[in-house]
Write an enzyme that holds these catalytic residues in place. Structure first.
Site, PDB file in Angstrom:
ATOM      1  N   ASN A 236      10.647  -6.432  16.998  1.00 23.94           N
ATOM      2  CA  ASN A 236      11.088  -5.049  17.075  1.00 23.94           C
ATOM      3  C   ASN A 236      11.999  -4.765  18.262  1.00 23.94           C
ATOM      4  O   ASN A 236      12.754  -3.804  18.258  1.00 23.94           O
ATOM      5  CB  ASN A 236       9.870  -4.116  17.091  1.00 23.94           C
ATOM      6  CG  ASN A 236       9.258  -3.999  15.711  1.00 23.94           C
ATOM      7  OD1 ASN A 236       9.758  -3.288  14.857  1.00 23.94           O
ATOM      8  ND2 ASN A 236       8.184  -4.737  15.475  1.00 23.94           N
TER       9      ASN A 236
ATOM     10  N   LYS B 260       7.293  -4.105  -0.632  1.00 27.92           N
ATOM     11  CA  LYS B 260       7.812  -4.697   0.587  1.00 27.92           C
ATOM     12  C   LYS B 260       7.237  -3.910   1.751  1.00 27.92           C
ATOM     13  O   LYS B 260       6.851  -2.741   1.618  1.00 27.92           O
ATOM     14  CB  LYS B 260       9.344  -4.689   0.620  1.00 27.92           C
ATOM     15  CG  LYS B 260      10.016  -3.329   0.664  1.00 27.92           C
ATOM     16  CD  LYS B 260      10.096  -2.656   2.019  1.00 27.92           C
ATOM     17  CE  LYS B 260      10.700  -3.565   3.069  1.00 27.92           C
ATOM     18  NZ  LYS B 260      10.664  -2.885   4.416  1.00 27.92           N
TER      19      LYS B 260
ATOM     20  N   THR C 183      12.781  -6.973   3.886  1.00 25.35           N
ATOM     21  CA  THR C 183      13.509  -6.868   5.160  1.00 25.35           C
ATOM     22  C   THR C 183      12.943  -7.919   6.111  1.00 25.35           C
ATOM     23  O   THR C 183      13.359  -9.055   6.083  1.00 25.35           O
ATOM     24  CB  THR C 183      13.405  -5.440   5.744  1.00 25.35           C
ATOM     25  OG1 THR C 183      12.034  -5.023   5.755  1.00 25.35           O
ATOM     26  CG2 THR C 183      14.226  -4.462   4.915  1.00 25.35           C
TER      27      THR C 183
ATOM     28  N   GLU D 200       4.435  -7.521  10.796  1.00 29.10           N
ATOM     29  CA  GLU D 200       5.386  -8.214  11.672  1.00 29.10           C
ATOM     30  C   GLU D 200       4.661  -8.963  12.788  1.00 29.10           C
ATOM     31  O   GLU D 200       3.926  -8.377  13.581  1.00 29.10           O
ATOM     32  CB  GLU D 200       6.379  -7.218  12.259  1.00 29.10           C
ATOM     33  CG  GLU D 200       7.373  -6.713  11.216  1.00 29.10           C
ATOM     34  CD  GLU D 200       8.275  -5.617  11.718  1.00 29.10           C
ATOM     35  OE1 GLU D 200       9.340  -5.429  11.102  1.00 29.10           O
ATOM     36  OE2 GLU D 200       7.918  -4.935  12.698  1.00 29.10           O
TER      37      GLU D 200
ATOM     38  N   THR E  12       8.976   0.124   6.738  1.00 29.60           N
ATOM     39  CA  THR E  12       8.836   0.924   5.538  1.00 29.60           C
ATOM     40  C   THR E  12       8.063   0.155   4.485  1.00 29.60           C
ATOM     41  O   THR E  12       8.241  -1.036   4.334  1.00 29.60           O
ATOM     42  CB  THR E  12      10.224   1.244   4.968  1.00 29.60           C
ATOM     43  OG1 THR E  12      10.966   1.922   5.953  1.00 29.60           O
ATOM     44  CG2 THR E  12      10.143   2.083   3.727  1.00 29.60           C
TER      45      THR E  12
END
Length: 408
Positions: A403, A178, A151, A274, A193
């Site tokens: 985000n 992932k 993702t 991230e 996730t």
């Protein structure tokens, strides 16, 4: 002897994989499949978040001891989708089973992506049909599968090893995962996730479930990117026994190899958090209990102030001690020793409740240690004999940006 090798999810005997574009995402690959040509013993860890995605609900209810295939779609988490979401997850399993001519209970299902959107089953079925026809082994198949389940990941996360068991059997273990946001797994066996599939051609009995839980607790469950546990976290170990030999449940070489694979995957997930620029490793030793050590590690990794300090290479060790003090673990401050390690520098900061350094020059040495892409926080509580290690990342401006725009 454990040997790291170039390989991916299809490296162990009997496994094939595929990664295709189904249309859930605009252009990117978005559906992956792993297939074992014989039913594999399945050991599964699920999120302990009380809000569970539809695929997790379906998998937990069935609790199948054998899996022949696992299908994963990215771009849509199929979470908070009610009864329809559950029906869609079951339909995905049925579609795979029909294409492969196997029982639906032998199909595992995972989803990752945006929460609160229904999946487009027409696109998913199209992707499943394409994936079954594309199933293959080798590095291209490995790579396509790893890419299809991503993702916000920026790198593929795959790792393979081989080792020889005590009875002489040569076995392979491979893992692909992932995850870069909404990462703070607390997965339990039999219960942003992170999704992971681990394949091995070793022979494992149903009794291996307890050991699998231990390995998860010391690897993926010790990762935290942002302290938020996903609704979709799932980790599946498939052991098809194609290598032959005795059960490897208690074989020290197999267990060490599997621990090595899972630790590598855990660190890679943390490093690819991230917006991350630095990998943070927290080592806590001298704890009263294992639970105390883990609590301390998680509290430090999840502290926004600690993560921000690491990002800015700011030697504000008070933030680390603040997090430790809030962890609930037992210690006497007069006995605690804190060290920061980065690159070739290992700098003692706190000893016997007081700072080791005072001069500005010493502070700069700490800053230099923190100004590395991998920073370790070493804490000796001197209270007991238990220890734990965990991994996270720094908190950057890009994490907020990613985000803030995730559903846009």
């Amino acid at each position: 002897m454990i040997e790291e090798i170039e390989g991916g999810i299809t490296t162990p005997q009997g496994f094939k994989a595929a990664g295709v574009h189904s249309g859930v995402k605009y252009r990117a690959l978005d559906l992956g499949m792993v297939y074992s040509d014989v039913p594999a013993s399945a050991f599964v860890g699920y999120t302990s978040n009380d809000v569970k995605s539809a695929p997790v609900q379906v998998m937990m209810k069935e609790n199948s001891p054998k899996l022949s295939a696992v299908v994963i779609n990215s771009g849509n988490a199929n979470a908070l989708t009610g009864r329809r979401g559950v029906e869609d997850a079951i339909a995905m399993k049925q579609a795979v089973a029909k294409e492969l001519n196997i029982d639906p209970i032998e199909v595992g299902v995972m989803s990752t992506g945006l929460i609160g959107r229904f999946v487009d089953l027409h696109k998913i079925r199209y992707g499943i049909n394409r994936a079954v026809r594309a199933l293959d082994l080798g590095r291209e198949a490995d790579s396509l599968f790893a890419e299809a389940i991503m993702t916000t990941d920026t790198i593929k996360k795959e790792f393979s090893v081989r080792t020889r068991l005590e009875d002489g059997t040569l076995v392979y273990i491979a893992a692909v995962s992932k995850g870069s946001g909404m990462i703070s797994p607390h997965m339990k066996v039999l219960h942003g996730t992170t999704l992971s599939v681990v394949t091995t051609d070793a022979n494992l009995s149903i009794d291996f479930r307890s050991k699998w839980q231990e390995i998860l607790d010391d690897s993926l469950n010790m990762v935290s990117v942002d302290g938020d546990q996903s609704t979709n976290d799932t980790s599946i170990l498939m052991a098809n026994g194609k290598a032959g030999g005795k059960y490897a449940d208690e074989d020290p070489e197999f267990i060490a190899a599997l621990e090595m694979v899972m630790t590598k995957i855990a660190k890679t997930i943390a490093k690819d958090g991230e917006g991350a620029t630095k990998l943070i490793e927290v080592q806590v030793t001298g704890a009263d209990t294992k639970e105390d050590a883990r609590k301390a590690v998680h509290k430090i990794l999840n502290s926004p102030l600690v993560k921000s300090a690491i990002y800015g290479s700011d030697p504000n060790y008070g933030r680390i001690m603040m997090a430790l003090g809030n962890s609930g673990c037992k210690f006497n401050i007069e006995d605690v020793r804190l060290t920061i390690k980065g690159g070739d520098l290992e700098v003692p900061i706190l000893d016997m409740g007081a700072p080791v350094f005072q001069e500005e020059r010493s502070v700069e040495v700490v800053r230099m240690a923190m100004d590395n892409t991998e920073v370790s926080i070493l804490i000796d509580l001197a209270y007991g004999k238990e220890s734990a290690v965990g991994w996270g990342c720094d908190l950057t401006y890009d994490y907020v940006r990613i985000n803030a725009e995730y559903a846009s």
